[in-house]
Write an enzyme that holds these catalytic residues in place. Structure first.
Site, PDB file in Angstrom:
ATOM      1  N   ASP A   9     -36.266 116.598 -11.385  1.00 25.39           N
ATOM      2  CA  ASP A   9     -36.958 117.335 -10.318  1.00 25.39           C
ATOM      3  C   ASP A   9     -36.187 118.523  -9.733  1.00 25.39           C
ATOM      4  O   ASP A   9     -36.147 118.701  -8.507  1.00 25.39           O
ATOM      5  CB  ASP A   9     -37.339 116.379  -9.189  1.00 25.39           C
ATOM      6  CG  ASP A   9     -38.284 115.287  -9.646  1.00 25.39           C
ATOM      7  OD1 ASP A   9     -38.610 115.247 -10.838  1.00 25.39           O
ATOM      8  OD2 ASP A   9     -38.693 114.467  -8.801  1.00 25.39           O
ATOM      9  N   ASP A  51     -42.179 116.641 -10.365  1.00 30.00           N
ATOM     10  CA  ASP A  51     -43.358 116.267  -9.599  1.00 30.00           C
ATOM     11  C   ASP A  51     -44.460 117.260  -9.958  1.00 30.00           C
ATOM     12  O   ASP A  51     -44.201 118.467 -10.076  1.00 30.00           O
ATOM     13  CB  ASP A  51     -43.079 116.353  -8.097  1.00 30.00           C
ATOM     14  CG  ASP A  51     -42.523 115.061  -7.519  1.00 30.00           C
ATOM     15  OD1 ASP A  51     -42.207 114.145  -8.291  1.00 30.00           O
ATOM     16  OD2 ASP A  51     -42.375 115.000  -6.288  1.00 30.00           O
ATOM     17  N   HIS A  53     -48.158 117.334  -8.538  1.00 32.49           N
ATOM     18  CA  HIS A  53     -49.187 116.694  -7.725  1.00 32.49           C
ATOM     19  C   HIS A  53     -50.511 117.450  -7.756  1.00 32.49           C
ATOM     20  O   HIS A  53     -50.543 118.664  -7.968  1.00 32.49           O
ATOM     21  CB  HIS A  53     -48.695 116.572  -6.287  1.00 32.49           C
ATOM     22  CG  HIS A  53     -47.487 115.693  -6.134  1.00 32.49           C
ATOM     23  ND1 HIS A  53     -47.470 114.379  -6.551  1.00 32.49           N
ATOM     24  CD2 HIS A  53     -46.248 115.935  -5.623  1.00 32.49           C
ATOM     25  CE1 HIS A  53     -46.287 113.844  -6.294  1.00 32.49           C
ATOM     26  NE2 HIS A  53     -45.524 114.773  -5.740  1.00 32.49           N
ATOM     27  N   HIS A  62     -49.543 109.913  -0.821  1.00 38.75           N
ATOM     28  CA  HIS A  62     -48.207 110.520  -0.910  1.00 38.75           C
ATOM     29  C   HIS A  62     -48.071 111.703   0.036  1.00 38.75           C
ATOM     30  O   HIS A  62     -47.019 111.909   0.633  1.00 38.75           O
ATOM     31  CB  HIS A  62     -47.970 110.964  -2.350  1.00 38.75           C
ATOM     32  CG  HIS A  62     -46.557 111.328  -2.662  1.00 38.75           C
ATOM     33  ND1 HIS A  62     -45.506 110.447  -2.532  1.00 38.75           N
ATOM     34  CD2 HIS A  62     -46.009 112.503  -3.107  1.00 38.75           C
ATOM     35  CE1 HIS A  62     -44.370 111.046  -2.883  1.00 38.75           C
ATOM     36  NE2 HIS A  62     -44.656 112.281  -3.229  1.00 38.75           N
ATOM     37  N   HIS A  87     -46.232 119.243  -1.570  1.00 38.25           N
ATOM     38  CA  HIS A  87     -45.139 119.843  -2.330  1.00 38.25           C
ATOM     39  C   HIS A  87     -45.430 119.710  -3.821  1.00 38.25           C
ATOM     40  O   HIS A  87     -46.180 118.842  -4.242  1.00 38.25           O
ATOM     41  CB  HIS A  87     -43.798 119.167  -2.004  1.00 38.25           C
ATOM     42  CG  HIS A  87     -43.781 117.704  -2.323  1.00 38.25           C
ATOM     43  ND1 HIS A  87     -44.269 116.737  -1.468  1.00 38.25           N
ATOM     44  CD2 HIS A  87     -43.352 117.032  -3.425  1.00 38.25           C
ATOM     45  CE1 HIS A  87     -44.132 115.539  -2.009  1.00 38.25           C
ATOM     46  NE2 HIS A  87     -43.589 115.682  -3.211  1.00 38.25           N
ATOM     47  N   LYS A 112     -44.921 113.900 -13.336  1.00 39.94           N
ATOM     48  CA  LYS A 112     -45.202 112.643 -12.639  1.00 39.94           C
ATOM     49  C   LYS A 112     -45.910 112.912 -11.326  1.00 39.94           C
ATOM     50  O   LYS A 112     -45.868 114.034 -10.805  1.00 39.94           O
ATOM     51  CB  LYS A 112     -43.906 111.865 -12.387  1.00 39.94           C
ATOM     52  CG  LYS A 112     -42.850 112.602 -11.574  1.00 39.94           C
ATOM     53  CD  LYS A 112     -41.543 111.815 -11.579  1.00 39.94           C
ATOM     54  CE  LYS A 112     -40.431 112.547 -10.858  1.00 39.94           C
ATOM     55  NZ  LYS A 112     -40.622 112.632  -9.404  1.00 39.94           N
ATOM     56  N   CYS A 154     -35.890 110.359  -5.906  1.00 40.94           N
ATOM     57  CA  CYS A 154     -36.292 110.367  -7.316  1.00 40.94           C
ATOM     58  C   CYS A 154     -35.148 110.070  -8.275  1.00 40.94           C
ATOM     59  O   CYS A 154     -35.360 109.439  -9.322  1.00 40.94           O
ATOM     60  CB  CYS A 154     -36.959 111.699  -7.655  1.00 40.94           C
ATOM     61  SG  CYS A 154     -38.504 111.927  -6.737  1.00 40.94           S
TER      62      CYS A 154
END
Length: 215
Positions: A9, A51, A53, A62, A87, A112, A154
Site C-alpha cells: 500500500d 487499497d 475501494h 469501511h 481513501h 484489495k 495493513c
C-alpha cells in the site's frame, strides 16, 4: 523454494498530502525503491498491493459516511480504528502508487478492499483474479519479506495472514511506517509472537542525506 517481497500500500492517499496520510510515507517510497535497486535480484517475485475501494457506498462500513446527516447510514465521522475517511478510491490519483516507487521491479499487482473492508494483501486479488496465497504457492514461494504502509494496519494484517498461511514472514522494521508509534511496535511484537520475524535492512549503511538525515 522461492522468496518474495511484498510491498504493501505505498499509495498517494497514504503519503503526505493524501486523504489518510502517514508521516514519512513519501520518504519510505524512495527508500523502498533504493532497496529494490540494491536487492530486487535476490527475490524470485515482487508483489505490490493497493487499497482499491469503490467510489459509491461505504465499502462495507469501511468508510465513515458523513456527507448526508439525515441518512440512516450517516455516522459522526471516522473512528480511525474500523472506520476511515474515504481513501484510495478506484481510478483516482489517491489510489495510485506513490510516484517515487519504481514499479519496474514489480511482477504482480494486488487490489484489495473492492466494496468491503480489507487490510491484508492476502484479502486481495491479482489483475487476473487470483488470490495472493495461490500466487505464492503456485510459484513455490515459502518466504515473504514485507515492507510498506502502515505498520499498525495493513502491514500487520498482511504479515499475520502470511504466517497463518504457513509462510516464513519477515518484516523490515526500517522499511515500514505506521500511524502511531505505540501501536506500530505492538503490531511488530504481535507478528513476532505469532511466529514471524522482524529486523532491519542494510539501507542505513553509508547512505545519508545532506545534514545527516537517514535516507
Amino acid at each position: 523454494m522461492a522468496r518474495a517481497l511484498l510491498i504493501t500500500d505505498v499509495q498517494n492517499d497514504f503519503t503526505e498530502g493524501g486523504a489518510l496520510a502517514v508521516d514519512g510515507g513519501a520518504a519510505l517510497a524512495e527508500r523502498i525503491t533504493a532497496f529494490l535497486r540494491r536487492h530486487a535480484d535476490e527475490y524470485d517475485l515482487v508483489v505490490a498491493s493497493r487499497d482499491w475501494h469503490d467510489a459509491t457506498g461505504d465499502n462495507g462500513g469501511h468508510f465513515a459516511v458523513t456527507d448526508s446527516p439525515d441518512s440512516p447510514d450517516s455516522t459522526d465521522g471516522p473512528d480511525f480504528r474500523t472506520t476511515w475517511p474515504a481513501h484510495c478510491v478506484a481510478d483516482t490519483s489517491g489510489a495510485e502508487y506513490h510516484p517515487a516507487l519504481d514499479l519496474s521491479f514489480v511482477d504482480v499487482h494486488v487490489r484489495k478492499g473492492q466494496g468491503e473492508p480489507a487490510y491484508s494483501a492476502f484479502e486481495g486479488t491479482t489483475d487476473a483474479g487470483a488470490d495472493l496465497v495461490d500466487v505464492f504457492f503456485d510459484r513455490d514461494v515459502h518466504a515473504v519479506d514485507i515492507v510498506g504502509i502502515a505498520t499498525d494496519h495493513c502491514v500487520r494484517a498482511s504479515a499475520l495472514d502470511g504466517v497463518h498461511a504457513g509462510l516464513d514472514v519477515f518484516v523490515y522494521e526500517d522499511l515500514v511506517v505506521g500511524i502511531d508509534p505505540a501501536s506500530s511496535e505492538a503490531a511488530l511484537e504481535e507478528v513476532r509472537d505469532e511466529g514471524g520475524h522482524t529486523g532491519h535492512s542494510d539501507m542505513d549503511e553509508g547512505r545519508q542525506r545532506p545534514g545527516g538525515a537517514v535516507l
